[in-house]
Write a protein that holds these residues in place. Structure first.
Motif, mmCIF file in Angstrom:
data_model
loop_
_atom_site.group_PDB
_atom_site.id
_atom_site.type_symbol
_atom_site.label_atom_id
_atom_site.label_comp_id
_atom_site.label_asym_id
_atom_site.label_seq_id
_atom_site.Cartn_x
_atom_site.Cartn_y
_atom_site.Cartn_z
ATOM 1 N N PHE A 78 0.790 -1.224 0.000
ATOM 2 C CA PHE A 78 0.000 0.000 0.000
ATOM 3 C C PHE A 78 0.827 1.282 0.000
ATOM 4 C CE2 PHE A 78 -2.076 3.307 2.694
ATOM 5 C CZ PHE A 78 -3.126 3.633 1.847
ATOM 6 N N SER A 79 2.067 1.247 0.429
ATOM 7 C CA SER A 79 2.835 2.469 0.705
ATOM 8 C C SER A 79 2.805 3.515 -0.406
ATOM 9 C CB SER A 79 4.280 2.115 1.055
ATOM 10 O OG SER A 79 4.320 1.485 2.316
ATOM 11 N N PRO A 80 2.980 3.166 -1.677
ATOM 12 C CA PRO A 80 2.933 4.219 -2.709
ATOM 13 C C PRO A 80 1.595 4.949 -2.752
ATOM 14 C CG PRO A 80 3.930 2.227 -3.586
ATOM 15 C CD PRO A 80 3.346 1.856 -2.257
ATOM 16 N N LEU A 81 0.512 4.252 -2.509
ATOM 17 C CA LEU A 81 -0.809 4.879 -2.535
ATOM 18 C C LEU A 81 -1.014 5.802 -1.338
ATOM 19 C CD1 LEU A 81 -3.438 4.968 -4.173
ATOM 20 C CD2 LEU A 81 -4.254 3.023 -2.852
ATOM 21 N N ALA A 82 -0.302 5.528 -0.243
ATOM 22 C CA ALA A 82 -0.457 6.335 0.969
ATOM 23 C C ALA A 82 -0.082 7.790 0.737
ATOM 24 C CB ALA A 82 0.390 5.749 2.096
ATOM 25 N N THR A 83 0.777 8.044 -0.249
ATOM 26 C CA THR A 83 1.170 9.421 -0.559
ATOM 27 C C THR A 83 -0.046 10.306 -0.793
ATOM 28 O OG1 THR A 83 3.212 8.642 -1.577
ATOM 29 C CG2 THR A 83 2.490 10.857 -2.157
ATOM 30 N N PHE A 84 -1.069 9.752 -1.436
ATOM 31 C CA PHE A 84 -2.242 10.551 -1.784
ATOM 32 C C PHE A 84 -3.178 10.761 -0.600
ATOM 33 C CE2 PHE A 84 -0.928 8.266 -5.686
ATOM 34 C CZ PHE A 84 -0.446 9.369 -6.377
ATOM 35 N N THR A 85 -2.906 10.103 0.526
ATOM 36 C CA THR A 85 -3.755 10.266 1.705
ATOM 37 C C THR A 85 -3.239 11.335 2.656
ATOM 38 O OG1 THR A 85 -2.646 8.605 3.102
ATOM 39 C CG2 THR A 85 -4.333 7.813 1.555
ATOM 40 N N THR A 86 -2.130 11.983 2.313
ATOM 41 C CA THR A 86 -1.541 12.938 3.250
ATOM 42 C C THR A 86 -2.427 14.164 3.462
ATOM 43 O OG1 THR A 86 -0.232 13.875 1.438
ATOM 44 C CG2 THR A 86 0.831 12.212 2.825
ATOM 45 N N LEU A 87 -3.074 14.654 2.405
ATOM 46 C CA LEU A 87 -3.970 15.797 2.567
ATOM 47 C C LEU A 87 -5.205 15.411 3.379
ATOM 48 C CD1 LEU A 87 -3.797 17.461 -0.960
ATOM 49 C CD2 LEU A 87 -2.498 18.030 1.097
ATOM 50 N N ALA A 88 -5.722 14.209 3.142
ATOM 51 C CA ALA A 88 -6.858 13.724 3.925
ATOM 52 C C ALA A 88 -6.477 13.581 5.394
ATOM 53 C CB ALA A 88 -7.352 12.388 3.369
ATOM 54 N N ALA A 89 -5.228 13.215 5.657
ATOM 55 C CA ALA A 89 -4.759 13.094 7.043
ATOM 56 C C ALA A 89 -4.827 14.433 7.755
ATOM 57 C CB ALA A 89 -3.336 12.548 7.071
ATOM 58 N N ALA A 90 -4.426 15.487 7.064
ATOM 59 C CA ALA A 90 -4.504 16.824 7.659
ATOM 60 C C ALA A 90 -5.952 17.214 7.923
ATOM 61 C CB ALA A 90 -3.834 17.839 6.744
ATOM 62 N N SER A 91 -6.841 16.860 6.995
ATOM 63 C CA SER A 91 -8.264 17.160 7.192
ATOM 64 C C SER A 91 -8.801 16.459 8.428
ATOM 65 C CB SER A 91 -9.068 16.734 5.959
ATOM 66 O OG SER A 91 -8.730 17.499 4.831
ATOM 67 N N LEU A 92 -8.421 15.189 8.614
ATOM 68 C CA LEU A 92 -8.911 14.430 9.763
ATOM 69 C C LEU A 92 -8.375 15.002 11.072
ATOM 70 C CD1 LEU A 92 -10.442 12.037 10.967
ATOM 71 C CD2 LEU A 92 -8.396 10.632 10.579
ATOM 72 N N VAL A 93 -7.098 15.307 11.108
ATOM 73 C CA VAL A 93 -6.504 15.851 12.336
ATOM 74 C C VAL A 93 -7.119 17.204 12.669
ATOM 75 C CG1 VAL A 93 -4.336 16.684 13.346
ATOM 76 C CG2 VAL A 93 -4.380 14.519 12.104
ATOM 77 N N ASP A 94 -7.381 18.025 11.642
ATOM 78 C CA ASP A 94 -8.072 19.302 11.870
ATOM 79 C C ASP A 94 -9.483 19.070 12.413
ATOM 80 O OD1 ASP A 94 -5.953 20.848 11.007
ATOM 81 O OD2 ASP A 94 -6.728 21.115 8.974
ATOM 82 N N PHE A 95 -10.197 18.162 11.780
ATOM 83 C CA PHE A 95 -11.584 17.879 12.162
ATOM 84 C C PHE A 95 -11.667 17.367 13.598
ATOM 85 C CE2 PHE A 95 -15.394 14.983 11.783
ATOM 86 C CZ PHE A 95 -16.339 15.997 11.669
ATOM 87 N N ALA A 96 -10.679 16.571 13.992
ATOM 88 C CA ALA A 96 -10.637 16.023 15.356
ATOM 89 C C ALA A 96 -10.149 17.040 16.378
ATOM 90 C CB ALA A 96 -9.742 14.789 15.393
#
Length: 265
Positions: free
Chosen positions: A20-38
């Motif tokens: 999965f690791s190469p695909l994880a690159t595209f989840t970095t912006l979503a990670a920021a959204s989740l941390v902000d939302f939380a």
């Protein structure tokens, strides 16, 4: 000693998600959204469930939180440790099962999961574990895929060719707000929802399909299963590309997701 009825299923997941690791690159912006939302803040003790390569854990750590990450895949955990080492982040990453979290009751101020806990075969067990390790008054927040949009429909298409074992819930159900409310139940208050979008750059629906086959666990398993059935594999690929075209615009595939946040009573 209780035998896990889904041990074989989880072993297959551990193997298929290792790429999965190469695909994880595209989840970095979503990670920021989740941390902000939380609303993760400095000094809070945070758990990232099914942390993968650590994008959520590291994002929370950069906010000053004390973070731990847990995942089923030892391969992804090695990548998470390397990612954390780049910024000298002190994050403990452990191998573990979302249905049996290796932490004591009421350990964390915040429990997060980005598209990870949804693959636990028994949602009621996974959510009970996430709430068990959360302190009263603490926040649980996660990202999931709505069943009517790109990734949710991909799950349904994949399952039509490779049905899950009996008793394994569809990960797409986690994207339905009514299902989420039911699963969280009376254990929480102040449930909030928010939509966001993650895009994957790609040259065509065919390129997107080929990329997903190399990196996304469900597709990796399906292609392996259909390797000796070329006609069925070709049919699946055509259907997947047709689905992708509906969300393909400007050399990117739009993957809309749902964020949920709630407070433990």
């Amino acid at each position: 000693m209780t035998t896990d009825p889904f041990a074989q299923f989880k072993a297959a997941q551990r193997e298929s998600w290792a790429l999965f690791s190469p695909l994880a690159t595209f989840t970095t912006l979503a990670a920021a959204s989740l941390v902000d939302f939380a609303e993760v803040s400095q000094g809070e003790v945070v758990l990232d469930v099914a942390c993968g390569t650590g994008v959520v854990a590291i994002t929370a750590g950069r906010r000053g939180a004390q973070v731990r990450g847990m995942d089923l895949s030892p391969v992804l955990l090695e990548d998470a440790r390397r990612n954390a080492a780049v910024i000298n982040a002190e994050i403990e990453f452990l191998e573990g099962d979302a249905e049996a979290l290796p932490y004591a009751d009421a350990t964390f101020d915040v429990v997060l999961s980005q598209f990870g806990h949804i693959f636990a075969p028994r949602p009621e067990v996974a959510i009970a574990e996430m709430l068990r390790v959360l302190k009263p008054g603490g926040r649980i927040a996660f990202c999931t895929w709505p069943p009517e949009l790109m990734i949710g429909r991909m799950f349904a298409l994949t399952a039509s060719y490779l049905p899950p074992p009996p008793g394994v819930a569809s990960p797409a159900a986690w994207g339905d707000v009514n299902v989420v409310r039911q699963r969280l139940g009376d254990a929480v208050s102040d449930i909030r929802f928010q939509r966001d979008e993650m895009t994957v750059p790609t040259l065509s629906p065919q390129h997107y399909r080929a990329w997903m086959e190399l990196t996304a666990g469900p597709l990796i398993r399906l292609v392996q299963t259909l390797s000796d059935q070329p006609d069925r594999l070709a049919k699946f690929r055509a259907e997947f590309e047709d689905l992708s075209r509906q969300f393909f615009v400007g050399n990117r595939v739009r993957q809309s997701f749902l964020m949920t946040r709630a407070v433990k009573r």
